[in-house]
Design a protein around this motif. Structure first.
Motif, mmCIF file in Angstrom:
data_model
loop_
_atom_site.group_PDB
_atom_site.id
_atom_site.type_symbol
_atom_site.label_atom_id
_atom_site.label_comp_id
_atom_site.label_asym_id
_atom_site.label_seq_id
_atom_site.Cartn_x
_atom_site.Cartn_y
_atom_site.Cartn_z
ATOM 1 N N PHE A 27 0.848 -1.174 0.000
ATOM 2 C CA PHE A 27 0.000 0.000 0.000
ATOM 3 C C PHE A 27 0.894 1.236 0.000
ATOM 4 O O PHE A 27 1.896 1.287 0.708
ATOM 5 N N GLY A 28 0.514 2.236 -0.766
ATOM 6 C CA GLY A 28 1.308 3.451 -0.813
ATOM 7 C C GLY A 28 2.463 3.388 -1.775
ATOM 8 O O GLY A 28 3.268 4.315 -1.845
ATOM 9 N N VAL A 29 2.599 2.288 -2.519
ATOM 10 C CA VAL A 29 3.666 2.181 -3.516
ATOM 11 C C VAL A 29 3.432 3.174 -4.646
ATOM 12 O O VAL A 29 4.360 3.792 -5.156
ATOM 13 N N VAL A 30 2.171 3.320 -5.039
ATOM 14 C CA VAL A 30 1.803 4.315 -6.046
ATOM 15 C C VAL A 30 0.744 5.239 -5.446
ATOM 16 O O VAL A 30 0.006 4.850 -4.543
ATOM 17 N N GLU A 31 0.679 6.436 -5.962
ATOM 18 C CA GLU A 31 -0.308 7.399 -5.476
ATOM 19 C C GLU A 31 -1.674 7.054 -6.067
ATOM 20 O O GLU A 31 -1.818 6.897 -7.288
ATOM 21 N N VAL A 32 -2.665 6.925 -5.200
ATOM 22 C CA VAL A 32 -3.999 6.526 -5.634
ATOM 23 C C VAL A 32 -4.669 7.664 -6.389
ATOM 24 O O VAL A 32 -4.634 8.825 -5.970
ATOM 25 N N ARG A 33 -5.301 7.315 -7.501
ATOM 26 C CA ARG A 33 -6.082 8.281 -8.266
ATOM 27 C C ARG A 33 -7.115 7.508 -9.082
ATOM 28 O O ARG A 33 -7.099 6.278 -9.134
ATOM 29 N N GLY A 34 -7.998 8.253 -9.740
ATOM 30 C CA GLY A 34 -8.997 7.627 -10.601
ATOM 31 C C GLY A 34 -10.289 7.325 -9.883
ATOM 32 O O GLY A 34 -10.484 7.677 -8.717
ATOM 33 N N ARG A 35 -11.178 6.629 -10.566
ATOM 34 C CA ARG A 35 -12.495 6.315 -10.016
ATOM 35 C C ARG A 35 -12.983 4.987 -10.568
ATOM 36 O O ARG A 35 -12.443 4.471 -11.550
ATOM 37 N N ILE A 36 -14.029 4.470 -9.934
ATOM 38 C CA ILE A 36 -14.599 3.184 -10.311
ATOM 39 C C ILE A 36 -16.107 3.345 -10.487
ATOM 40 O O ILE A 36 -16.752 4.121 -9.768
ATOM 41 N N GLN A 37 -16.651 2.625 -11.446
ATOM 42 C CA GLN A 37 -18.092 2.639 -11.687
ATOM 43 C C GLN A 37 -18.664 1.263 -11.368
ATOM 44 O O GLN A 37 -18.180 0.249 -11.874
ATOM 45 N N GLN A 64 -17.528 6.488 -8.197
ATOM 46 C CA GLN A 64 -16.970 6.905 -6.920
ATOM 47 C C GLN A 64 -15.456 6.957 -7.023
ATOM 48 O O GLN A 64 -14.826 6.075 -7.611
ATOM 49 N N ASP A 65 -14.878 8.005 -6.452
ATOM 50 C CA ASP A 65 -13.428 8.169 -6.490
ATOM 51 C C ASP A 65 -12.748 7.094 -5.652
ATOM 52 O O ASP A 65 -13.203 6.771 -4.543
ATOM 53 N N LEU A 66 -11.654 6.559 -6.174
ATOM 54 C CA LEU A 66 -10.856 5.601 -5.415
ATOM 55 C C LEU A 66 -10.134 6.320 -4.275
ATOM 56 O O LEU A 66 -9.684 7.456 -4.431
ATOM 57 N N GLN A 67 -10.015 5.642 -3.148
ATOM 58 C CA GLN A 67 -9.410 6.232 -1.963
ATOM 59 C C GLN A 67 -8.163 5.440 -1.569
ATOM 60 O O GLN A 67 -8.091 4.225 -1.778
ATOM 61 N N PRO A 68 -7.164 6.111 -0.966
ATOM 62 C CA PRO A 68 -6.035 5.371 -0.409
ATOM 63 C C PRO A 68 -6.485 4.570 0.800
ATOM 64 O O PRO A 68 -7.536 4.848 1.383
#
Length: 463
Positions: free
Chosen positions: A158-168, A283-287
């Motif tokens: 977790f935290g290896v990449v910065e979370v972004r984007g969204r899911i439907q 909905q936006d993806l969250q860390p």
């Protein structure tokens, strides 16, 4: 060396242990590739065929193939065992759920060649959905615990990449089939895990169940930051059980030769979901916000009814003394420290009496997140004035082998902080607990129904 048609039981392995095995197999593959390069160089530099056969090890491989035609390497055995175990697991799920699955290819297959990772869950394309549309309706969800519930039970990168984007996705409950249908449509603009690309898939759990039975997955989409799935993940359970569940949808990059990489998640408290909303929602993806076990203040809810029966109210001088009746009906969404279904019971005392005679308990209900106890405790010897000095303490306990762990509980009292003029720590009832106890006192001979949170912050009392 061992036989290829035999298999090992690897069902006991954790994700961490599987990751360690993957590292060993990856190292084995690297050494094999290095040896291939060595042989290739020998073929270019060595003109003597007999010496080349000796140096390359060709003679040894031929002798082995003659003597052990039906045998294979340990690496192949492990891969075959995992494939066998997953196939067997799919057959069990098919028999229990009455649904067929998509064929699955083992994720270890990447050691010998490229292959798409396919779902081990009840995942199928959704033919009825032809065009993905964004919903303008409000999203009825919340982070029930103020962080990621999933972080209590899992480990990973977790935290290896910065979370972004969204899911439907959309949620539909089929009353006829008693089935929750989680429809995963697509993701957009997700994080890049490897050199401007990701191989993403979506994984779901119905928390607090972290078992393999709860885990569902979509297929992997190769080299894309905007994957389209159009797949339905199915859960067989009664609609009443949904109130205590939290749906976790997480997006991962599939790494065949290492630990998969977390790309973001969404958690939906199903008790708050509007089931009339069946349209796809974004909905936006969250860390993953880490939660420690110590930060959890509530470990489920308990449904109960209580009443006070005054002395002689039933006629014929009965009951001889006032009685407190506590009807424990069920608990909902019990959250253990390890995750998974638990064996639980409820223990009760009427404080300040902590003697063995005061202690009562329900039967043990095994392997349930929402156990039904349906047990009534009766305490006698009360006058109405005694009730204002007493406290009914109910604790939910988990039986773990020979150990008994207290998950949490409730305390029903007037919450005055003292009993018979003496300050006591256990008169620490919450506002809702005080309201229930007071209502019982003011309404004798009447059942008072309620649902209260199982809290972990009960002030410690002396035994």
């Amino acid at each position: 060396m061992t036989e290829v048609d035999s298999s090992l039981d690897l069902s006991h392995l954790t994700e961490e242990e599987q990751s360690s095995i993957l590292q060993v197999l990856q190292r084995d593959l690297e050494l094999r590739n290095l040896d291939k390069d060595r042989i290739r160089n020998l073929e270019q530099t060595e003109s003597n065929s007999s010496r080349l056969r000796l140096l390359s090890g060709e003679w040894f491989n031929k002798e082995c193939s003659k003597r052990h035609r039906r045998w294979t390497s340990g690496c192949e055995l492990i891969r075959a065992s995992i494939c066998h175990r997953k196939t067997k697991s799919r057959e069990c799920e098919t028999r229990s759920n009455g649904h067929s699955e998509e064929p699955e290819e083992d994720f270890f297959v990447g050691l010998n060649g490229d292959s798409d990772f396919t779902s081990s869950s009840l995942a199928e394309p959704d033919p009825a959905y032809q065009k993905t549309s964004s919903s303008n309706g409000s999203l009825h969800s919340s982070h029930m615990l103020g962080g990621s519930m999933m972080s209590l039970f899992s480990s990973g990168d977790f935290g290896v990449v910065e979370v972004r984007g969204r899911i439907q996705y959309s949620l539909v409950y089929d009353n006829h089939r008693e089935e929750l249908q989680v429809k995963v449509y697509r993701c957009e603009d997700i994080a890049s895990a490897r050199k401007n690309r990701s191989d993403p898939y979506v994984k779901t759990y119905l928390l607090p169940d972290k078992s393999n039975h709860s885990k569902k997955k979509t297929s992997v989409k190769k080299k894309t930051l905007n994957p389209v799935y159009d797949q339905t993940l199915r859960y067989k359970l009664k609609i009443g059980e949904l109130r205590s569940r939290t749906l976790n949808l997480s997006v991962w990059h599939a790494e065949p030769l290492g630990r998969n990489i977390f790309l973001g998640e969404v958690e939906v408290a199903l008790r708050l979901w509007d089931w009339t909303c069946t349209e796809p929602l974004w909905q936006d993806l969250q860390p993953r916000v880490h939660l420690s076990q110590e930060s959890i203040s509530i470990r489920g809810n308990i449904m109960l009814s209580i009443k006070f029966v005054p002395e002689g109210c039933e006629g014929g001088g009965l009951p001889l003394t006032g009685e407190v009746h506590i009807w424990l009906r069920e608990a909902q969404g019990l959250l253990s420290k390890k995750g998974g279904a638990i064996d639980s019971f409820v223990r009760s005392y009427i404080l300040p009496d902590v003697s063995r005679q005061s202690g009562q308990k329900t039967r043990l209900v095994k392997r349930s997140f929402s156990p039904t106890y349906n047990h009534t405790m009766v305490y006698d010897g009360f006058q109405t004035s005694d009730l204002r000095e007493a406290c009914a303490e109910l604790t939910v306990c988990q039986k773990d082998g020979l150990k008994t762990n207290v998950l949490g509980g409730i305390r029903l009292s007037c919450g005055t902080g003292q009993s018979y003029g003496e300050p006591v720590s256990w008169m620490d009832s919450t506002e809702d607990e005080v309201a229930l106890w007071t209502s019982m006192i003011e309404n004798p001979n009447r059942w008072i129904d309620t649902t209260l949170p199982i809290r972990t912050n009960l002030t410690q009392r002396s035994v």
